[in-house]
Design a protein around this motif. Structure first.
Motif, PDB file in Angstrom:
ATOM      1  N   HIS A  66     -10.935  20.842   7.908  1.00 39.56           N
ATOM      2  CA  HIS A  66      -9.933  20.346   6.955  1.00 39.56           C
ATOM      3  C   HIS A  66      -8.520  20.551   7.498  1.00 39.56           C
ATOM      4  N   SER A  67      -7.737  19.507   7.439  1.00 42.34           N
ATOM      5  CA  SER A  67      -6.318  19.601   7.773  1.00 42.34           C
ATOM      6  C   SER A  67      -5.473  19.027   6.644  1.00 42.34           C
ATOM      7  N   GLY A  68      -5.967  18.002   5.973  1.00 44.48           N
ATOM      8  CA  GLY A  68      -5.202  17.428   4.867  1.00 44.48           C
ATOM      9  C   GLY A  68      -5.997  16.354   4.140  1.00 44.48           C
ATOM     10  N   PHE A  69      -5.540  16.031   2.929  1.00 43.16           N
ATOM     11  CA  PHE A  69      -6.133  14.965   2.132  1.00 43.16           C
ATOM     12  C   PHE A  69      -5.249  13.723   2.196  1.00 43.16           C
ATOM     13  N   ILE A  70      -5.879  12.583   2.363  1.00 44.27           N
ATOM     14  CA  ILE A  70      -5.180  11.300   2.375  1.00 44.27           C
ATOM     15  C   ILE A  70      -5.487  10.579   1.069  1.00 44.27           C
ATOM     16  N   THR A  71      -4.440  10.193   0.358  1.00 45.38           N
ATOM     17  CA  THR A  71      -4.601   9.411  -0.876  1.00 45.38           C
ATOM     18  C   THR A  71      -3.976   8.037  -0.665  1.00 45.38           C
ATOM     19  N   VAL A  72      -4.742   7.014  -0.979  1.00 41.79           N
ATOM     20  CA  VAL A  72      -4.304   5.629  -0.788  1.00 41.79           C
ATOM     21  C   VAL A  72      -4.360   4.898  -2.131  1.00 41.79           C
ATOM     22  N   ALA A  73      -3.387   4.037  -2.385  1.00 40.54           N
ATOM     23  CA  ALA A  73      -3.389   3.216  -3.597  1.00 40.54           C
ATOM     24  C   ALA A  73      -2.687   1.905  -3.294  1.00 40.54           C
ATOM     25  N   ARG A  74      -2.930   0.907  -4.143  1.00 37.24           N
ATOM     26  CA  ARG A  74      -2.337  -0.407  -3.930  1.00 37.24           C
ATOM     27  C   ARG A  74      -1.556  -0.847  -5.159  1.00 37.24           C
ATOM     28  N   LYS A  75      -0.338  -1.330  -4.934  1.00 38.89           N
ATOM     29  CA  LYS A  75       0.467  -1.835  -6.039  1.00 38.89           C
ATOM     30  C   LYS A  75      -0.075  -3.190  -6.470  1.00 38.89           C
ATOM     31  N   LEU A 115       0.813  -1.213   0.000  1.00 36.91           N
ATOM     32  CA  LEU A 115       0.000   0.000   0.000  1.00 36.91           C
ATOM     33  C   LEU A 115       0.846   1.263   0.000  1.00 36.91           C
ATOM     34  N   TYR A 116       0.394   2.225  -0.795  1.00 39.09           N
ATOM     35  CA  TYR A 116       0.960   3.573  -0.852  1.00 39.09           C
ATOM     36  C   TYR A 116      -0.026   4.518  -0.182  1.00 39.09           C
ATOM     37  N   LEU A 117       0.480   5.455   0.641  1.00 39.73           N
ATOM     38  CA  LEU A 117      -0.383   6.486   1.225  1.00 39.73           C
ATOM     39  C   LEU A 117       0.396   7.794   1.282  1.00 39.73           C
ATOM     40  N   SER A 118      -0.250   8.881   0.872  1.00 41.02           N
ATOM     41  CA  SER A 118       0.359  10.206   1.010  1.00 41.02           C
ATOM     42  C   SER A 118      -0.638  11.180   1.611  1.00 41.02           C
TER      43      SER A 118
END
Length: 292
Positions: free
Chosen positions: A251-260, A198-201
Motif C-alpha cells: 500500500h502506498s495510496g488510494f486513488i479515487t476517480v469520478a466523472r463530472k 475526470l476528477y482524480l485524487s
C-alpha cells in the motif's frame, strides 16, 4: 558509432552495477564520479551511447544509462514525498490523460506526477499546477527541467488550491490532486471541469478517502465514483528458482476517480442505500401478505 541516444554534458544519468543498484549523477565536463574508492571522469561518459558499459579506475564495470521516468523520480532531489512509479502509471491511465488534454494539478510537490502528466498531454496539451510552498515549487521545476528540458506546456503557480481555482471555468479536461484534503477542492474542481471531465485524487488513508467520496456525492454532479489501491509484487526468476521477492511495494495510496456528469441518474450512496432498503421492506411485506 551505433544509432540511438547519447549521453550529453548537463544530463542526469544513472550508473548501474551488476546488482541493479543505481547511482544518479549530472554530467559536467571536467568533473569526476567517485564510488567506493573508484572513479571515472565525466568526460569519459559524455558522448557514450545510452546503455554503454563503462569501467571505473579499479576495474569495476557499470552501465551508463539515461534513466526512465520511473527510475528518475526515485533518485531525484525531493522536498515532498514522491508518488511511486506504480501509482504514476495508474493515475495517467485512470485519469485518461491524453495528448492535447488541458489539465489542472495540485500540488506540484517534487514534480514526479507533474512530469508524468506533461508527457501524457504532449506538446499540444497544457498543465496548470498549483503549489502552496515556494521551496517545493523551486525543487519541482529543477527536477522537471533537468529531465524534460524547458517546457512550454506547464504553468506552475504559488497558490493555495483550497481557496479556489482561478483558471478553467468549465474548460479543464482533467483535475488531478495529490493533497492532504482533496475533499475541500471538490467544489472548485466541479466549476473548473468541463462536462464529462475526470476528477482524480490520491491520498494515503481510508478516512481521507471517505471524506473525499462523501464530498463527491454531495456535489451531486459526479458519477462513476471508484476507489482502489495498487499493490506491486516483483518476482525472482533464476533458472529453476522461481519465487516472489521477499519485499514488495504494497500500500502506498488510494486513488479515487469520478466523472463530472449531468445530475439525475445517481443520488448519494446513502440515499440509494435507504431506497434499496425500503424497496426490500416492501417486497418482504408483499410476500408476507401473499403467504397469509
Amino acid at each position: 558509432m551505433s544509432s540511438g541516444r547519447f549521453l550529453q554534458n548537463g544530463q542526469r544519468i544513472h550508473l548501474v552495477d551488476k546488482k541493479s543498484r543505481q547511482y544518479a549523477l549530472t554530467l559536467k565536463a571536467g568533473e569526476t564520479f567517485q564510488y567506493s574508492g573508484e572513479t571515472i571522469q565525466h568526460d569519459e561518459l559524455i558522448g557514450k551511447a545510452d546503455g554503454s558499459l563503462v569501467t571505473l579506475s579499479r576495474g569495476k564495470r557499470m552501465l551508463a544509462l539515461l534513466p526512465t521516468l520511473g527510475e528518475y523520480v526515485l533518485k531525484m532531489p525531493r522536498g515532498a514525498q514522491v508518488i511511486y512509479p506504480k501509482d504514476l502509471a495508474m493515475i495517467t491511465i485512470w485519469a485518461d490523460v491524453y495528448p492535447g488534454a488541458r489539465l489542472f494539478e495540485a500540488g506540484t510537490g517534487s514534480g514526479a506526477l507533474t512530469m508524468a502528466l506533461l508527457r501524457a498531454v504532449g506538446p499540444s496539451g497544457a498543465v496548470v499546477s498549483y503549489e502552496a510552498r515556494e521551496d517545493f515549487a523551486r525543487t519541482a521545476m529543477k527536477n522537471i527541467e533537468r529531465y524534460l528540458g524547458p517546457v512550454s506546456t506547464l504553468a506552475v503557480k504559488k497558490k493555495d488550491v483550497y481557496e479556489g481555482i482561478d483558471e478553467g471555468d468549465g474548460t479543464f479536461d482533467r483535475v488531478v490532486l495529490d493533497l492532504p484534503e482533496p475533499w475541500r477542492v471538490v467544489p472548485h474542481a466541479l466549476r473548473a471541469l468541463r462536462s464529462g471531465g475526470l476528477y482524480l485524487s490520491y491520498v494515503p488513508t481510508v478516512p481521507q478517502v471517505m471524506q473525499t467520496v462523501e464530498a463527491l456525492e454531495r456535489a451531486a454532479q459526479f458519477g462513476l465514483i471508484e476507489t482502489f489501491e495498487t499493490l506491486l509484487r516483483t518476482w525472482n526468476i533464476q533458472g529453476r528458482s522461481v519465487r516472489p521477492d521477499h519485499r514488495m511495494v504494497a500500500h502506498s495510496g488510494f486513488i479515487t476517480v469520478a466523472r463530472k456528469v449531468e445530475p439525475g441518474l445517481w443520488g448519494s450512496r446513502a440515499a440509494e442505500a435507504t431506497q434499496d432498503g425500503q424497496e426490500e421492506e416492501r417486497e418482504e411485506s408483499m410476500k408476507s401478505e401473499d403467504e397469509s
